[in-house]
Design a protein around this motif. Structure first.
Motif, PDB file in Angstrom:
ATOM      1  N   ILE A   1       5.925  14.993  -3.413  1.00 21.62           N
ATOM      2  CA  ILE A   1       6.043  14.682  -4.835  1.00 21.62           C
ATOM      3  C   ILE A   1       7.515  14.610  -5.237  1.00 21.62           C
ATOM      4  O   ILE A   1       7.937  13.726  -5.983  1.00 21.62           O
ATOM      5  N   ALA A   2       8.299  15.568  -4.713  1.00 19.26           N
ATOM      6  CA  ALA A   2       9.728  15.583  -5.045  1.00 19.26           C
ATOM      7  C   ALA A   2      10.429  14.337  -4.516  1.00 19.26           C
ATOM      8  O   ALA A   2      11.377  13.823  -5.114  1.00 19.26           O
ATOM      9  N   ARG A   3       9.951  13.881  -3.347  1.00 17.83           N
ATOM     10  CA  ARG A   3      10.599  12.701  -2.742  1.00 17.83           C
ATOM     11  C   ARG A   3       9.958  11.382  -3.149  1.00 17.83           C
ATOM     12  O   ARG A   3      10.462  10.319  -2.797  1.00 17.83           O
ATOM     13  N   ALA A   4       8.822  11.461  -3.852  1.00 17.29           N
ATOM     14  CA  ALA A   4       8.032  10.260  -4.105  1.00 17.29           C
ATOM     15  C   ALA A   4       8.819   9.198  -4.871  1.00 17.29           C
ATOM     16  O   ALA A   4       8.800   8.015  -4.525  1.00 17.29           O
ATOM     17  N   HIS A   5       9.510   9.613  -5.927  1.00 13.56           N
ATOM     18  CA  HIS A   5      10.248   8.634  -6.734  1.00 13.56           C
ATOM     19  C   HIS A   5      11.335   7.955  -5.912  1.00 13.56           C
ATOM     20  O   HIS A   5      11.477   6.726  -5.937  1.00 13.56           O
ATOM     21  N   GLU A   6      12.090   8.778  -5.172  1.00 14.50           N
ATOM     22  CA  GLU A   6      13.148   8.196  -4.333  1.00 14.50           C
ATOM     23  C   GLU A   6      12.562   7.285  -3.265  1.00 14.50           C
ATOM     24  O   GLU A   6      13.110   6.226  -2.960  1.00 14.50           O
ATOM     25  N   LYS A   7      11.433   7.710  -2.696  1.00 12.59           N
ATOM     26  CA  LYS A   7      10.796   6.902  -1.667  1.00 12.59           C
ATOM     27  C   LYS A   7      10.293   5.582  -2.246  1.00 12.59           C
ATOM     28  O   LYS A   7      10.425   4.520  -1.618  1.00 12.59           O
ATOM     29  N   ALA A   8       9.733   5.654  -3.453  1.00 12.65           N
ATOM     30  CA  ALA A   8       9.260   4.432  -4.106  1.00 12.65           C
ATOM     31  C   ALA A   8      10.418   3.470  -4.336  1.00 12.65           C
ATOM     32  O   ALA A   8      10.305   2.260  -4.091  1.00 12.65           O
ATOM     33  N   LEU A   9      11.560   3.983  -4.800  1.00 12.24           N
ATOM     34  CA  LEU A   9      12.733   3.132  -5.004  1.00 12.24           C
ATOM     35  C   LEU A   9      13.211   2.533  -3.676  1.00 12.24           C
ATOM     36  O   LEU A   9      13.622   1.371  -3.617  1.00 12.24           O
TER      37      LEU A   9
ATOM     38  N   THR B   1       0.816  -1.211   0.000  1.00 17.10           N
ATOM     39  CA  THR B   1       0.000   0.000   0.000  1.00 17.10           C
ATOM     40  C   THR B   1       0.854   1.267   0.000  1.00 17.10           C
ATOM     41  O   THR B   1       0.584   2.226  -0.746  1.00 17.10           O
ATOM     42  N   ALA B   2       1.896   1.288   0.816  1.00 15.23           N
ATOM     43  CA  ALA B   2       2.751   2.474   0.888  1.00 15.23           C
ATOM     44  C   ALA B   2       3.440   2.728  -0.444  1.00 15.23           C
ATOM     45  O   ALA B   2       3.569   3.878  -0.893  1.00 15.23           O
ATOM     46  N   LEU B   3       3.875   1.659  -1.091  1.00 13.22           N
ATOM     47  CA  LEU B   3       4.521   1.817  -2.389  1.00 13.22           C
ATOM     48  C   LEU B   3       3.541   2.355  -3.418  1.00 13.22           C
ATOM     49  O   LEU B   3       3.895   3.245  -4.216  1.00 13.22           O
ATOM     50  N   ASP B   4       2.326   1.859  -3.410  1.00  9.12           N
ATOM     51  CA  ASP B   4       1.330   2.345  -4.357  1.00  9.12           C
ATOM     52  C   ASP B   4       1.068   3.834  -4.161  1.00  9.12           C
ATOM     53  O   ASP B   4       0.888   4.589  -5.135  1.00  9.12           O
ATOM     54  N   ALA B   5       1.031   4.279  -2.875  1.00 11.90           N
ATOM     55  CA  ALA B   5       0.789   5.693  -2.604  1.00 11.90           C
ATOM     56  C   ALA B   5       1.922   6.554  -3.147  1.00 11.90           C
ATOM     57  O   ALA B   5       1.686   7.623  -3.741  1.00 11.90           O
ATOM     58  N   GLU B   6       3.159   6.121  -2.940  1.00 14.71           N
ATOM     59  CA  GLU B   6       4.298   6.895  -3.452  1.00 14.71           C
ATOM     60  C   GLU B   6       4.313   6.911  -4.973  1.00 14.71           C
ATOM     61  O   GLU B   6       4.639   7.915  -5.600  1.00 14.71           O
ATOM     62  N   ARG B   7       3.972   5.780  -5.566  1.00 12.93           N
ATOM     63  CA  ARG B   7       3.911   5.746  -7.030  1.00 12.93           C
ATOM     64  C   ARG B   7       2.836   6.686  -7.547  1.00 12.93           C
ATOM     65  O   ARG B   7       2.992   7.320  -8.592  1.00 12.93           O
TER      66      ARG B   7
END
Length: 896
Positions: free
Chosen positions: A545-553, A458-464
């Motif tokens: 949003i700026a951190r979302a991609h890094e957080k997803a990775l 779920t957390a990954l989906d939110a960041e994506r």
């Protein structure tokens, strides 16, 4: 005395040349290069691996890349070339193939961290891996369907030299120890054919003294300390910290070889633990001995031209998985010498050959099985990716399906039953978890992200959603703010200066500065027609949003690490499953071969029988059938130590007949059906094949010398249980010398060795041996002559050849007619004198130039006309007209 301007006074002081110190980055390079002598250094600089000095010059020439210069060192320009990191694998493959060894140097800290230490600080780098021919693990660097061995050879002296060979396929974790005598050393090195062989100086000197040729792979000379048997115990224990391996279980020389091998592998991985299997012990007596000359002569794994295509392996490899092909190659290289295990393999092949529908279903399911063992190794070394996890999931799922198929076999043979039992233990829960987590088509590297299925976390989906669906998230926030403020014209916009902001018309701006919105909307900018604001929620959203991609990775990386740990926790079970899958693939492939090629099950026992009925050469048969010709099968009965003398013309099929019998024996003892109507073979301990002629220029040995060396090895090492194949012994020297050597060799094989054998010869005088040696039998390759032409029947018949038909074969090869005519003259004289008739000496024959020239063929107009006719293209009327024209031409010819 004249003094040149270059002469200096004797009292002049020496000039000291001062060079600028190397740059920090170059100093780091020189330090790492010195710590890894003998390796080409791939030095990471941003997106490139760069090479300097001699490495750059070598790489430029080897890889065909541009050589440039950058900076100076000790007053000289520094040669430089580089390869992109993303394409490094292709360049590595070429360098390793050319015999180079490469040290991979990576940046081990972030650039920002280096800057914190000062503007002149250099990014920390270190060698993270040593890449050599024997330590490869990547699929694109390895042969998919062949093993890649690293071997270490140790020696201890106890009156005479005792050896031990330890060898491993790092890509699969296989590890084996084999004690050796000096006599067996060359045979086993030829069998294993290591890509890289580790030796101390003393062993290299011993091999030279033995005049033993080293294998074709890379030879690495290591210090004697690396082969210390005492230190090896600690090295072995460290490699297996769970205590599953007891170093004292091996002799001193075995420990020395094993310790050197494990130490070298550990050093190559720079501290990353290599997932090796517990070492297995081999016995020389357990498999058929086949020396290097025999392997080359019979073209077991590759042809004498160095290609796999055309070899026995390529002909019988019906496996549908890479692991199955590798296991088949290992079995073919080392056929068994015990009837029980051989018949167990044959039972499995026979059952699947009988159940063709089930075998086809099994092969269809096996096609979906990826290379499980190599995927596990990459994961253990930290080089694996999402595709390797996907491979594990697919392999385990296929194992479950295959176990259910095998469960339907009533009274399954022991080997198939054991395979089915192992496959049933495959960790289905792990496969299910991997299947839920990993996308069907994941990227190669985990750092690229995007490999975890949507809905798994779920957390990954939110960041994506923030990273890839920013517009929808912003639109949802805008809709909510419009609803709450009742400002229909409110917009959330973005620019490079303010980032995300709320914009409303100037007339509504005051409303957002009053209660109840005071403090919620923070004024940013006033325009002529609009006012701009931000909110704490919008600022937080912008940061997210700026951190979302890094957080997803980051989240995907954690998921990947957890799944890898879970997978590696099942390593032993997964390896057992992988072995079972490979074994099933081999059995099913050999069953398919038997069913489609008409191969028969051999009878294998402990007798001295060798009775082949309707035997065929497996490779030649395929070739001649492709050309539209039938293969002529032949019987062979060497039971009880019989020795057949095979005579007949060149091109008559002697060499094919000899080789096919050796190949049938090898196929039978590896556990395969054989190309024959039937076969009964008593266990053969060694196969020797001396077929064909070649020199050894590198070692200064002529064709005849090589022939004698190989013949000596056969006569000295063959036993009563051996199969010996000899072709044309003695042809490389004077006729009487060659005949006497061949004669004595046959007597030795018959009287001293008592082995089963085939001996082809053109010395017709040797056929007299059948009268004095009871187990010698004369057979010949049948031929017929028809209107001056020779027809080779390729049939083996009792008796001896009365002629060699050499001149007829020379005619087929295209020798000029003048040469053939002269040869007939000389042959006639020689045959007359050998029969005791009065005949002129060779000196009395006319000179070659005086030999009659062949008559030019007469021009026949009828033949020319017929050569132009295409019968299939003629209409009935055209055919009738052609007959009239031919008759007219014939009549005209008669009148002239």
């Amino acid at each position: 005395m004249d003094q040149t301007p270059f002469d200096a006074p004797e009292t002049a002081e020496p000039v000291e040349i001062v060079h600028a110190p190397p740059s920090p980055a170059m100093g780091q390079y020189l330090e790492l290069k010195a710590l890894n002598p003998g390796y080409m250094l791939f030095y990471r600089m941003g997106d490139f691996y760069e090479m300097f000095f001699e490495d750059a010059e070598i790489a430029s020439a080897a890889l065909g890349i541009v050589l440039t210069r950058r900076g100076k060192h000790q007053g000289q320009d520094i040669p430089l070339c580089g390869v992109p990191v993303h394409a490094a694998q292709d360049y590595l493959k070429k360098l390793i193939g050319l015999g180079h060894r490469v040290a991979i140097c990576e940046q081990v800290e972030d650039v920002a961290e280096a800057k914190k230490r000062g503007s002149k600080s250099v990014v920390k780098r270190d060698v993270v891996r040593l890449v050599t021919a024997g330590t490869l693990t990547e699929d694109d660097l390895l042969p998919a369907r062949a093993s890649n061995y690293l071997a270490a050879l140790a020696m201890l002296r106890h009156g005479e030299a005792d050896f031990a060979l330890a060898f491993a396929d790092v890509s699969t974790g296989e590890l084996t120890v084999l004690p050796l005598t000096a006599a067996a050393l060359a045979d086993e090195l030829a069998r294993i054919d290591p890509a890289e062989l580790l030796l101390p100086d003393a062993v290299r000197d011993e091999l030279k003294a033995m005049r033993l040729s080293l294998p074709s792979g890379q030879i690495v000379i290591m210090p004697a300390e690396a082969f210390d048997s005492v230190a090896a115990a600690a090295t072995i224990a460290t490699a297996f910290p769970d205590g599953s391996v007891d170093p004292s279980a091996w002799s001193r020389v075995e420990r020395a070889a094993l310790g050197a091998l494990i130490g070298y592998i550990g050093e190559s991985q720079k501290g990353v633990a290599v997932a090796l299997r517990a070492p297995s012990s081999e016995r020389l007596a357990a498999h058929m001995a086949i020396d290097a000359a025999t392997r080359s002569s019979l073209e077991l794994l590759e042809t004498q031209r160095g290609t796999v295509k055309g070899s026995l392996l390529s002909e019988i490899d019906a496996c549908v998985t890479p692991a199955g092909s590798r296991l088949l190659a290992r079995r073919l290289a080392a056929p068994l010498c015990e009837a029980g295990p051989i018949n167990a393999r044959l039972d499995a092949v026979a059952r699947l050959a009988d159940e063709t529908i089930r075998a086809t279903q099994l092969r269809g399911a096996l096609k979906a099985v990826p290379d499980l063992t190599r995927a596990l190794t990459r994961l253990a070394l930290g080089r694996g990716g999402p595709r390797d996890l996907n491979a594990v999931a697919r392999a385990v799922a296929a194992a479950g399906e295959l176990s259910r198929m095998l469960a339907g076999l009533d009274d399954a043979p022991a080997e198939l039953a054991a395979i089915g039992t192992t496959l049933a233990t495959a960790p289905a829960a792990l496969a299910a978890e991997l299947g839920r987590a990993i996308d069907e088509d994941p990227p190669l590297l985990s750092r690229d992200g995007g490999f975890v299925r949507r809905g798994y976390d779920t957390a990954l989906d939110a960041e994506r959603a923030l990273a890839s669906e920013t517009r929808a998230v912003v639109a949802a926030l805008q809709a909510r703010l419009i609803s709450e403020t009742d400002v229909k014209s409110l917009k959330i916009r973005h620019n490079g200066v303010l980032g995300y902001f709320v914009e409303v018309p100037a007339g509504h701006g005051g409303k957002l500065l009053e209660e109840p919105w005071r403090g919620t909307f923070i004024h940013r900018q006033t325009m002529a027609n609009a006012m701009r604001f931000t909110t704490a929620e919008l600022a937080e959203l912008e940061g997210r949003i700026a951190r979302a991609h890094e957080k997803a990775l980051e989240i995907e990386g954690a998921i990947f690490a957890r799944l890898v740990a879970a997978t590696l926790g099942e390593t032993d079970l997964l390896r057992a499953v992988a072995d079972a899958l490979a074994g099933l693939d081999v059995s099913a492939g050999l069953a398919h071969l038997a069913a489609t090629r008409g191969y028969a099950r051999p009878v294998i026992d402990g007798s001295l029988s060798f009775d082949i009925r309707g035997g065929r050469h497996p490779v030649v048969e395929t070739t001649v059938k492709a050309e539209g010709h039938p293969f002529v099968a032949n019987d062979t009965d060497l039971s009880g130590g019989a020795l057949w003398l095979v005579t007949g013309p060149n091109m008559g099929g002697k060499s094919t007949f000899l080789r096919q019998n050796a190949l049938i024996a090898i196929l039978a003892q590896m556990g395969s059906f054989v190309p024959a109507v039937g076969a009964s073979i008593g266990i053969i301990d060694r196969v020797f094949s001396r077929v064909g002629a070649s020199d050894d220029i590198a070692h200064g040995r002529s064709t005849f010398m090589v022939e004698m060396v190989e013949t000596a090895a056969i006569l000295n090492r063959a036993t009563a249980r051996s199969l010996v194949i000899l072709d044309e012994i003695g042809r490389g020297t004077a006729t009487f010398d060659g005949l006497s050597i061949a004669w004595a060799a046959v007597e030795a094989l018959h009287n001293d060795t008592g082995c089963r054998g085939l001996f082809a010869t053109h010395f017709h005088e040797m056929t007299a041996l059948a009268k004095s040696l009871k187990r010698v039998k004369n057979v010949t390759m049948s031929v017929r002559e028809w209107e001056g032409e020779v027809v080779f029947l390729h049939e083996v018949a009792p008796g001896a050849a009365d002629r060699s038909y050499g001149i007829q074969v020379a005619r087929l090869a295209g020798l000029p007619e003048t040469v053939l005519a002269r040869a007939r003259q000389v042959l006639g004289v020689l045959e007359s004198r050998s029969s005791g008739n009065s005949a002129p000496m060779l000196d009395d024959l006319p000179l070659f130039a005086a030999a009659p020239a062949p008559k030019k063929p007469e021009i026949n107009p009828l033949t020319d006309m017929l050569d132009q006719v295409r019968p299939d293209e003629l209409t009935p009327r055209q055919a009738l007209e052609l007959i009239y024209e031919l008759k007219k031409a014939r009549d005209a010819g008669r009148r002239s």
